[in-house]
Design a protein around this motif. Structure first.
Motif, PDB file in Angstrom:
ATOM      1  N   CYS A 130       0.835  -1.211   0.000  1.00 31.23           N
ATOM      2  CA  CYS A 130       0.000   0.000   0.000  1.00 31.23           C
ATOM      3  C   CYS A 130       0.865   1.254   0.000  1.00 31.23           C
ATOM      4  CB  CYS A 130      -0.950   0.006   1.194  1.00 31.23           C
ATOM      5  SG  CYS A 130      -2.271  -1.201   1.053  1.00 31.23           S
ATOM      6  N   MET A 131       1.947   1.243   0.780  1.00 28.35           N
ATOM      7  CA  MET A 131       2.854   2.393   0.797  1.00 28.35           C
ATOM      8  C   MET A 131       3.516   2.568  -0.567  1.00 28.35           C
ATOM      9  SD  MET A 131       4.646   2.602   4.587  1.00 28.35           S
ATOM     10  CE  MET A 131       6.116   1.909   3.957  1.00 28.35           C
ATOM     11  N   ASP A 132       3.934   1.463  -1.185  1.00 32.02           N
ATOM     12  CA  ASP A 132       4.560   1.533  -2.500  1.00 32.02           C
ATOM     13  C   ASP A 132       3.585   2.082  -3.534  1.00 32.02           C
ATOM     14  OD1 ASP A 132       6.859   0.547  -1.425  1.00 32.02           O
ATOM     15  OD2 ASP A 132       6.721  -1.439  -2.351  1.00 32.02           O
ATOM     16  N   LEU A 133       2.317   1.695  -3.419  1.00 31.27           N
ATOM     17  CA  LEU A 133       1.303   2.200  -4.347  1.00 31.27           C
ATOM     18  C   LEU A 133       1.122   3.705  -4.188  1.00 31.27           C
ATOM     19  CD1 LEU A 133      -1.493  -0.512  -4.226  1.00 31.27           C
ATOM     20  CD2 LEU A 133      -0.152   0.175  -6.212  1.00 31.27           C
ATOM     21  N   ARG A 134       0.998   4.145  -2.950  1.00 33.25           N
ATOM     22  CA  ARG A 134       0.796   5.578  -2.701  1.00 33.25           C
ATOM     23  C   ARG A 134       1.975   6.408  -3.186  1.00 33.25           C
ATOM     24  NH1 ARG A 134      -1.655   4.050   2.406  1.00 33.25           N
ATOM     25  NH2 ARG A 134       0.381   4.255   3.362  1.00 33.25           N
ATOM     26  N   GLN A 135       3.168   5.888  -2.992  1.00 36.67           N
ATOM     27  CA  GLN A 135       4.377   6.634  -3.355  1.00 36.67           C
ATOM     28  C   GLN A 135       4.855   6.310  -4.767  1.00 36.67           C
ATOM     29  OE1 GLN A 135       7.124   5.556  -0.278  1.00 36.67           O
ATOM     30  NE2 GLN A 135       5.953   6.586   1.310  1.00 36.67           N
ATOM     31  N   GLN A 136       4.153   5.418  -5.456  1.00 31.70           N
ATOM     32  CA  GLN A 136       4.542   4.944  -6.780  1.00 31.70           C
ATOM     33  C   GLN A 136       5.988   4.465  -6.758  1.00 31.70           C
ATOM     34  OE1 GLN A 136       3.623   7.983  -9.646  1.00 31.70           O
ATOM     35  NE2 GLN A 136       1.455   7.868  -9.220  1.00 31.70           N
ATOM     36  N   GLN A 137       6.302   3.701  -5.728  1.00 25.76           N
ATOM     37  CA  GLN A 137       7.649   3.214  -5.498  1.00 25.76           C
ATOM     38  C   GLN A 137       7.829   1.862  -6.180  1.00 25.76           C
ATOM     39  OE1 GLN A 137       9.882   5.051  -3.854  1.00 25.76           O
ATOM     40  NE2 GLN A 137      11.493   3.565  -4.172  1.00 25.76           N
ATOM     41  N   VAL A 138       8.694   1.801  -7.191  1.00 26.41           N
ATOM     42  CA  VAL A 138       8.986   0.550  -7.878  1.00 26.41           C
ATOM     43  C   VAL A 138      10.436   0.179  -7.604  1.00 26.41           C
ATOM     44  CG1 VAL A 138       7.259   0.883  -9.680  1.00 26.41           C
ATOM     45  CG2 VAL A 138       9.565   1.741 -10.034  1.00 26.41           C
ATOM     46  N   PRO A 139      10.762  -1.105  -7.694  1.00 32.14           N
ATOM     47  CA  PRO A 139      12.142  -1.514  -7.415  1.00 32.14           C
ATOM     48  C   PRO A 139      13.081  -1.108  -8.547  1.00 32.14           C
ATOM     49  CG  PRO A 139      10.887  -3.400  -8.150  1.00 32.14           C
ATOM     50  CD  PRO A 139       9.917  -2.258  -8.003  1.00 32.14           C
ATOM     51  N   VAL A 157       2.409  -9.689 -14.804  1.00 31.27           N
ATOM     52  CA  VAL A 157       3.537 -10.620 -14.858  1.00 31.27           C
ATOM     53  C   VAL A 157       4.866  -9.862 -14.829  1.00 31.27           C
ATOM     54  CG1 VAL A 157       4.668 -12.416 -16.243  1.00 31.27           C
ATOM     55  CG2 VAL A 157       2.185 -12.408 -16.001  1.00 31.27           C
ATOM     56  N   GLY A 158       4.929  -8.730 -15.511  1.00 30.38           N
ATOM     57  CA  GLY A 158       6.146  -7.925 -15.491  1.00 30.38           C
ATOM     58  C   GLY A 158       6.448  -7.365 -14.110  1.00 30.38           C
ATOM     59  N   SER A 159       5.404  -6.951 -13.404  1.00 30.35           N
ATOM     60  CA  SER A 159       5.595  -6.447 -12.042  1.00 30.35           C
ATOM     61  C   SER A 159       6.091  -7.558 -11.123  1.00 30.35           C
ATOM     62  CB  SER A 159       4.288  -5.870 -11.501  1.00 30.35           C
ATOM     63  OG  SER A 159       3.871  -4.785 -12.282  1.00 30.35           O
ATOM     64  N   MET A 160       5.518  -8.763 -11.293  1.00 30.13           N
ATOM     65  CA  MET A 160       5.978  -9.895 -10.485  1.00 30.13           C
ATOM     66  C   MET A 160       7.429 -10.225 -10.798  1.00 30.13           C
ATOM     67  SD  MET A 160       2.714 -12.470 -10.309  1.00 30.13           S
ATOM     68  CE  MET A 160       1.827 -12.127 -11.826  1.00 30.13           C
ATOM     69  N   LEU A 161       7.802 -10.195 -12.089  1.00 28.31           N
ATOM     70  CA  LEU A 161       9.179 -10.458 -12.497  1.00 28.31           C
ATOM     71  C   LEU A 161      10.135  -9.461 -11.858  1.00 28.31           C
ATOM     72  CD1 LEU A 161      11.246 -11.866 -14.483  1.00 28.31           C
ATOM     73  CD2 LEU A 161      10.644 -10.055 -16.085  1.00 28.31           C
ATOM     74  N   ALA A 162       9.794  -8.173 -11.936  1.00 25.60           N
ATOM     75  CA  ALA A 162      10.651  -7.133 -11.341  1.00 25.60           C
ATOM     76  C   ALA A 162      10.736  -7.297  -9.824  1.00 25.60           C
ATOM     77  CB  ALA A 162      10.122  -5.750 -11.692  1.00 25.60           C
ATOM     78  N   SER A 169       8.831  -8.191  -2.072  1.00 26.27           N
ATOM     79  CA  SER A 169       7.561  -8.921  -1.982  1.00 26.27           C
ATOM     80  C   SER A 169       6.349  -8.026  -2.225  1.00 26.27           C
ATOM     81  CB  SER A 169       7.440  -9.621  -0.626  1.00 26.27           C
ATOM     82  OG  SER A 169       7.585  -8.686   0.420  1.00 26.27           O
ATOM     83  N   SER A 170       6.441  -6.739  -1.896  1.00 28.15           N
ATOM     84  CA  SER A 170       5.284  -5.869  -2.119  1.00 28.15           C
ATOM     85  C   SER A 170       5.035  -5.663  -3.609  1.00 28.15           C
ATOM     86  CB  SER A 170       5.444  -4.534  -1.396  1.00 28.15           C
ATOM     87  OG  SER A 170       6.544  -3.822  -1.878  1.00 28.15           O
ATOM     88  N   ILE A 192       8.557   1.047 -13.887  1.00 29.12           N
ATOM     89  CA  ILE A 192       9.676   0.105 -13.704  1.00 29.12           C
ATOM     90  C   ILE A 192      10.727   0.338 -14.783  1.00 29.12           C
ATOM     91  CG2 ILE A 192      10.350  -2.336 -13.772  1.00 29.12           C
ATOM     92  CD1 ILE A 192       7.556  -2.930 -12.487  1.00 29.12           C
ATOM     93  N   TYR A 193      10.273   0.471 -16.032  1.00 26.33           N
ATOM     94  CA  TYR A 193      11.220   0.693 -17.129  1.00 26.33           C
ATOM     95  C   TYR A 193      11.977   2.010 -16.945  1.00 26.33           C
ATOM     96  CZ  TYR A 193      13.097   2.004 -21.617  1.00 26.33           C
ATOM     97  OH  TYR A 193      13.939   2.433 -22.601  1.00 26.33           O
ATOM     98  N   ASN A 194      11.271   3.073 -16.610  1.00 30.04           N
ATOM     99  CA  ASN A 194      11.932   4.370 -16.427  1.00 30.04           C
ATOM    100  C   ASN A 194      12.980   4.324 -15.325  1.00 30.04           C
ATOM    101  OD1 ASN A 194      10.673   5.729 -18.508  1.00 30.04           O
ATOM    102  ND2 ASN A 194       8.982   6.411 -17.222  1.00 30.04           N
TER     103      ASN A 194
END
Length: 123
Positions: A33-42, A62-67, A74-75, A103-105
């Motif tokens: 939820c925090m990652d969603l709010r902050q648009q935090q990607v790995p 599937v791409g999000s799971m791969l990343a 895990s989030s 994720i790409y950016n």
């Protein structure tokens, strides 16, 4: 000594191996939820970022799971699972494509992130 996780080594926050880390389901949901709010990607390598974007367009989530798996996050894996189950709605598919773009950016600056270099600084 060789370090498997260069980001953890550089930041000084080295973790124990994955099988020793115990994370509760509520903590994973809270982090997602925090990652969603902050648009935090790995931060992932560029090749993984490209694959994540392509997968998120044609196989939403599937791409999000791969990343998430690549970055041991895990989030992000949980977010990918949600995208996969909600892709049948237009909003779910758009969410997946948008997340793939994020994720790409971020993957374009992966090496800078590993070295702790600010991508916003002027030289």
């Amino acid at each position: 000594a060789k370090h498997k996780n260069l980001v953890a080594f550089v930041s000084g926050k080295e973790r124990e191996p994955h099988h020793h880390v115990r994370v509760g389901a509520m903590e994973v949901c809270r982090n997602a939820c925090m990652d969603l709010r902050q648009q935090q990607v790995p931060s992932v390598p560029r090749a993984t970022g490209i694959c994540a974007l392509i997968f998120n367009i044609f196989l939403p989530g599937v791409g999000s799971m791969l990343a998430g798996l690549q970055a041991n996050n895990s989030s992000t894996v949980l977010i990918g699972v949600c995208q996969f189950f909600f892709f049948w709605t237009v909003l779910g598919w758009l969410w997946s494509v948008y997340w793939g773009c994020l994720i790409y950016n971020k993957s374009k600056y992966h090496e800078a992130v590993l070295l702790g270099i600010s991508i916003y600084s002027q030289q």
